[in-house]
Design an enzyme around this catalytic site. Structure first.
Site, mmCIF file in Angstrom:
data_model
loop_
_atom_site.group_PDB
_atom_site.id
_atom_site.type_symbol
_atom_site.label_atom_id
_atom_site.label_comp_id
_atom_site.label_asym_id
_atom_site.label_seq_id
_atom_site.Cartn_x
_atom_site.Cartn_y
_atom_site.Cartn_z
ATOM 1 N N HIS A 165 0.796 -1.367 0.024
ATOM 2 C CA HIS A 165 0.076 -0.258 -0.002
ATOM 3 C C HIS A 165 0.738 1.280 0.256
ATOM 4 O O HIS A 165 0.143 2.194 -0.271
ATOM 5 C CB HIS A 165 -0.961 0.041 1.035
ATOM 6 N N ASP B 273 0.179 -7.551 1.290
ATOM 7 C CA ASP B 273 0.580 -6.157 1.380
ATOM 8 C C ASP B 273 2.010 -6.072 1.468
ATOM 9 O O ASP B 273 2.434 -5.447 2.396
ATOM 10 C CB ASP B 273 0.050 -5.605 2.919
ATOM 11 N N SER C 120 4.699 2.252 7.867
ATOM 12 C CA SER C 120 4.450 0.979 7.001
ATOM 13 C C SER C 120 5.373 0.937 6.292
ATOM 14 O O SER C 120 6.017 1.742 5.559
ATOM 15 C CB SER C 120 3.198 1.612 6.179
#
Length: 264
Positions: free
Chosen positions: A44, A74, A152
């Site tokens: 992402h 992911d 992230s």
């Protein structure tokens, strides 16, 4: 720290008739996995990116290309052109050996603050997380190490400095850290990276059914012909299960305060 990078992805978000393409940038983290220049981050973080740059320190940005990505976990693998002596690969641990209560450290770039270090413990194991494409990531590690926007794709490390997971999501009503973060386990990362480096893509086994466990109470109450196993509750349209002829149930019953769907 030297093995953790800031990932900047740029994508075109609108086409303005007066000013032309309007772009937007997003920040995330990543880490070096070998001296060939491969870097792991979250899918992402680089989703829909037209341009990706990796920043090791200061304003020195290096262009990166996407080797492959896997929305189902992911994860994404990038590659940069850099001398091997300039890279610091992080050692990968074994997420199957992680225990609740283990000390952990997260390194990333929250809000663009490069190589911020936060500490905590493993709060829980075997969590399920929803991937960007709606699939379920299993065996996810939960931690209370503070994780915020920009973390992230960064590593979650054990006390020996080994990567045990990739920080991917938080659970928060405000969007800020409340001590509930989730990391994709490193054993999943190893498998994904291996497949991407070999073929540029990742393949997953997929059945396409929803199931419910058959309990002794259910078997006795509704005369199910077996004492244990699972019932097919529903089938995803177009899935392998659908093509093979499996069918979901339609008759709903309640046994012991729990709802079941029979007839599959």
């Amino acid at each position: 720290g030297p093995g953790v990078v800031q990932v900047t992805s740029t994508s075109v978000v609108t086409e303005n008739p007066f000013f032309g393409p309007q772009s937007a940038s997003s920040l995330g983290s990543g880490f070096v996995v070998d001296r060939d220049g491969y870097i792991v981050t979250n899918y992402h973080v680089i989703e829909d990116a037209q341009e990706i740059e990796v920043n090791f320190s200061g304003d020195d940005r290096v262009p990166a290309k996407i080797v492959g990505s896997d929305p189902s976990t992911d994860l994404a693998v990038l590659k940069i052109d850099a001398h091997s002596r300039a890279l610091t690969p992080l050692p990968l641990g074994n997420s199957d050996e992680v225990h609740v209560g283990d000390a952990v450290v997260a390194i990333g770039n929250p809000f663009g603050l490069e190589r911020s270090v936060t500490a905590g413990i493993v709060s829980a194991l075997q969590r399920d997380l929803t991937a960007p494409n709606g699939y379920t990531i299993d065996k996810v590690i939960q931690t209370d190490a503070p994780i915020n926007q920009g973390n992230s794709g960064g590593p979650l490390l054990n006390a020996r400095g080994q990567v045990i997971g990739v920080n991917s999501q938080i659970s928060s009503e405000t969007g800020g850290n409340v001590g509930i973060g989730f990391a994709v386990p490193v054993n999943t990362v190893k498998e994904v990276v291996s497949q991407i480096k070999e073929s540029g893509k990742v393949e997953h086994a997929y059945l396409g059914v929803q199931m419910q466990e058959i309990t002794p109470e259910l078997a006795e109450t509704v005369n199910v012909p077996v004492d244990e196993g699972v019932m097919v509750v529903g089938v995803v349209e177009g899935s392998p299960a659908d093509e093979a002829g499996l069918q979901g149930g339609e008759q709903q019953v309640i046994v012991g305060g729990r709802s079941y769907v029979l007839g599959g």
